[in-house]
Design a protein around this motif. Structure first.
Motif, PDB file in Angstrom:
ATOM      1  N   ASP A 167       0.848  -1.189   0.000  1.00  0.00           N
ATOM      2  CA  ASP A 167       0.000   0.000   0.000  1.00  0.00           C
ATOM      3  C   ASP A 167       0.888   1.244   0.000  1.00  0.00           C
ATOM      4  OD1 ASP A 167       0.959   0.216   2.655  1.00  0.00           O
ATOM      5  OD2 ASP A 167      -0.851  -0.687   3.495  1.00  0.00           O
ATOM      6  N   ALA A 168       0.257   2.415   0.057  1.00  0.00           N
ATOM      7  CA  ALA A 168       1.003   3.671  -0.006  1.00  0.00           C
ATOM      8  C   ALA A 168       1.995   3.797   1.151  1.00  0.00           C
ATOM      9  CB  ALA A 168       0.043   4.854  -0.015  1.00  0.00           C
ATOM     10  N   ALA A 169       1.599   3.370   2.336  1.00  0.00           N
ATOM     11  CA  ALA A 169       2.500   3.451   3.493  1.00  0.00           C
ATOM     12  C   ALA A 169       3.725   2.563   3.286  1.00  0.00           C
ATOM     13  CB  ALA A 169       1.757   3.051   4.767  1.00  0.00           C
ATOM     14  N   ASP A 170       3.512   1.396   2.670  1.00  0.00           N
ATOM     15  CA  ASP A 170       4.622   0.485   2.381  1.00  0.00           C
ATOM     16  C   ASP A 170       5.561   1.100   1.341  1.00  0.00           C
ATOM     17  OD1 ASP A 170       6.102  -1.876   2.673  1.00  0.00           O
ATOM     18  OD2 ASP A 170       4.962  -2.924   1.111  1.00  0.00           O
ATOM     19  N   VAL A 171       4.994   1.809   0.366  1.00  0.00           N
ATOM     20  CA  VAL A 171       5.816   2.487  -0.642  1.00  0.00           C
ATOM     21  C   VAL A 171       6.725   3.504   0.045  1.00  0.00           C
ATOM     22  CG1 VAL A 171       5.772   4.160  -2.551  1.00  0.00           C
ATOM     23  CG2 VAL A 171       4.238   2.192  -2.591  1.00  0.00           C
ATOM     24  N   ILE A 172       6.155   4.319   0.926  1.00  0.00           N
ATOM     25  CA  ILE A 172       6.929   5.347   1.631  1.00  0.00           C
ATOM     26  C   ILE A 172       8.003   4.709   2.501  1.00  0.00           C
ATOM     27  CG2 ILE A 172       6.824   7.236   3.309  1.00  0.00           C
ATOM     28  CD1 ILE A 172       5.540   7.881   0.582  1.00  0.00           C
ATOM     29  N   ARG A 173       7.653   3.652   3.226  1.00  0.00           N
ATOM     30  CA  ARG A 173       8.617   2.981   4.092  1.00  0.00           C
ATOM     31  C   ARG A 173       9.775   2.419   3.273  1.00  0.00           C
ATOM     32  NH1 ARG A 173       9.795  -1.937   5.079  1.00  0.00           N
ATOM     33  NH2 ARG A 173       7.972  -2.813   4.070  1.00  0.00           N
ATOM     34  N   ARG A 174       9.456   1.690   2.210  1.00  0.00           N
ATOM     35  CA  ARG A 174      10.492   1.095   1.359  1.00  0.00           C
ATOM     36  C   ARG A 174      11.352   2.160   0.679  1.00  0.00           C
ATOM     37  NH1 ARG A 174       8.290  -3.967  -2.004  1.00  0.00           N
ATOM     38  NH2 ARG A 174       7.445  -5.232  -0.315  1.00  0.00           N
ATOM     39  N   GLN A 175      10.692   3.209   0.223  1.00  0.00           N
ATOM     40  CA  GLN A 175      11.409   4.292  -0.433  1.00  0.00           C
ATOM     41  C   GLN A 175      12.398   4.932   0.533  1.00  0.00           C
ATOM     42  OE1 GLN A 175       9.223   7.306  -2.894  1.00  0.00           O
ATOM     43  NE2 GLN A 175       9.694   8.585  -1.123  1.00  0.00           N
ATOM     44  N   ASN A 176      11.976   5.191   1.756  1.00  0.00           N
ATOM     45  CA  ASN A 176      12.865   5.801   2.747  1.00  0.00           C
ATOM     46  C   ASN A 176      14.029   4.880   3.095  1.00  0.00           C
ATOM     47  OD1 ASN A 176      11.395   8.157   2.796  1.00  0.00           O
ATOM     48  ND2 ASN A 176      10.166   7.550   4.563  1.00  0.00           N
ATOM     49  N   GLU A 177      13.770   3.579   3.190  1.00  0.00           N
ATOM     50  CA  GLU A 177      14.847   2.621   3.440  1.00  0.00           C
ATOM     51  C   GLU A 177      15.850   2.637   2.281  1.00  0.00           C
ATOM     52  OE1 GLU A 177      12.882  -1.145   4.009  1.00  0.00           O
ATOM     53  OE2 GLU A 177      12.235  -0.631   6.043  1.00  0.00           O
ATOM     54  N   TRP A 178      15.331   2.661   1.060  1.00  0.00           N
ATOM     55  CA  TRP A 178      16.203   2.665  -0.113  1.00  0.00           C
ATOM     56  C   TRP A 178      17.041   3.941  -0.151  1.00  0.00           C
ATOM     57  CZ3 TRP A 178      17.397   5.510  -4.353  1.00  0.00           C
ATOM     58  CH2 TRP A 178      18.106   4.867  -5.366  1.00  0.00           C
ATOM     59  N   THR A 236      17.925   5.840   2.379  1.00  0.00           N
ATOM     60  CA  THR A 236      18.924   5.774   3.452  1.00  0.00           C
ATOM     61  C   THR A 236      20.107   4.930   3.015  1.00  0.00           C
ATOM     62  OG1 THR A 236      17.249   6.077   5.161  1.00  0.00           O
ATOM     63  CG2 THR A 236      19.325   5.080   5.846  1.00  0.00           C
ATOM     64  N   LYS A 237      19.826   3.770   2.433  1.00  0.00           N
ATOM     65  CA  LYS A 237      20.894   2.892   1.963  1.00  0.00           C
ATOM     66  C   LYS A 237      21.701   3.562   0.849  1.00  0.00           C
ATOM     67  CE  LYS A 237      21.743  -1.673  -0.030  1.00  0.00           C
ATOM     68  NZ  LYS A 237      22.531  -1.222  -1.164  1.00  0.00           N
ATOM     69  N   ALA A 238      21.026   4.228  -0.075  1.00  0.00           N
ATOM     70  CA  ALA A 238      21.711   4.910  -1.178  1.00  0.00           C
ATOM     71  C   ALA A 238      22.617   6.013  -0.645  1.00  0.00           C
ATOM     72  CB  ALA A 238      20.693   5.486  -2.158  1.00  0.00           C
ATOM     73  N   GLU A 239      22.147   6.737   0.357  1.00  0.00           N
ATOM     74  CA  GLU A 239      22.970   7.800   0.936  1.00  0.00           C
ATOM     75  C   GLU A 239      24.197   7.212   1.633  1.00  0.00           C
ATOM     76  OE1 GLU A 239      22.565  11.373   4.186  1.00  0.00           O
ATOM     77  OE2 GLU A 239      20.820  10.840   3.000  1.00  0.00           O
ATOM     78  N   GLU A 240      24.012   6.120   2.366  1.00  0.00           N
ATOM     79  CA  GLU A 240      25.151   5.469   3.023  1.00  0.00           C
ATOM     80  C   GLU A 240      26.155   4.970   1.990  1.00  0.00           C
ATOM     81  OE1 GLU A 240      23.278   2.436   5.358  1.00  0.00           O
ATOM     82  OE2 GLU A 240      22.590   3.861   6.879  1.00  0.00           O
ATOM     83  N   ASP A 241      25.648   4.363   0.926  1.00  0.00           N
ATOM     84  CA  ASP A 241      26.528   3.863  -0.135  1.00  0.00           C
ATOM     85  C   ASP A 241      27.295   5.007  -0.794  1.00  0.00           C
ATOM     86  OD1 ASP A 241      25.642   1.314   0.401  1.00  0.00           O
ATOM     87  OD2 ASP A 241      24.375   1.162  -1.386  1.00  0.00           O
ATOM     88  N   SER A 242      26.612   6.132  -1.033  1.00  0.00           N
ATOM     89  CA  SER A 242      27.291   7.254  -1.686  1.00  0.00           C
ATOM     90  C   SER A 242      28.354   7.850  -0.764  1.00  0.00           C
ATOM     91  CB  SER A 242      26.298   8.326  -2.125  1.00  0.00           C
ATOM     92  OG  SER A 242      25.749   9.002  -1.022  1.00  0.00           O
ATOM     93  N   GLN A 243      28.103   7.853   0.536  1.00  0.00           N
ATOM     94  CA  GLN A 243      29.114   8.356   1.468  1.00  0.00           C
ATOM     95  C   GLN A 243      30.322   7.429   1.496  1.00  0.00           C
ATOM     96  OE1 GLN A 243      26.978   8.889   5.131  1.00  0.00           O
ATOM     97  NE2 GLN A 243      26.131  10.853   4.490  1.00  0.00           N
ATOM     98  N   LYS A 244      30.077   6.123   1.459  1.00  0.00           N
ATOM     99  CA  LYS A 244      31.185   5.169   1.411  1.00  0.00           C
ATOM    100  C   LYS A 244      31.999   5.377   0.145  1.00  0.00           C
ATOM    101  CE  LYS A 244      28.834   1.539   3.981  1.00  0.00           C
ATOM    102  NZ  LYS A 244      28.175   0.237   3.867  1.00  0.00           N
TER     103      LYS A 244
END
Length: 90
Positions: free
Chosen positions: A38-49, A51-59
């Motif tokens: 659902d929409a809440a799951d989209v937002i949750r998954r998007q935010n997780e992705w 966060t991971k993308a930002e961590e990867d870019s910092q690395k």
């Protein structure tokens, strides 16, 4: 694509020279959106992705910065080698 009509999305995008590349580059996110409950799951998954993308870019930035320092050191050594008379080795 995100509505489950992957073949239709590919058919439409194949009309553009960049269409298949768009799917290839964005497949991870398209699948994330497509399989959300659902929409809440989209937002949750998007935010997780994100966060991971930002961590990867910092690395990557840390890696690139350390590599740049290495090459800067190497460049300065090459410059000092160039300043030496090559006949000294003979």
């Amino acid at each position: 694509y995100i509505c489950g009509r992957i073949d239709a999305a590919k058919a439409v995008l194949s009309e553009f020279g960049w269409g298949m590349e768009f799917i290839k580059l964005n497949e991870e996110l398209l699948e994330l959106y497509r399989t959300a409950d659902d929409a809440a799951d989209v937002i949750r998954r998007q935010n997780e992705w994100l966060t991971k993308a930002e961590e990867d870019s910092q690395k990557y930035a840390i890696y690139a910065k350390s590599k740049k320092k290495y090459w800067e050191v190497g460049d300065s050594e090459e410059e000092s080698d160039e300043d030496e008379d090559p006949r000294e080795d003979e």
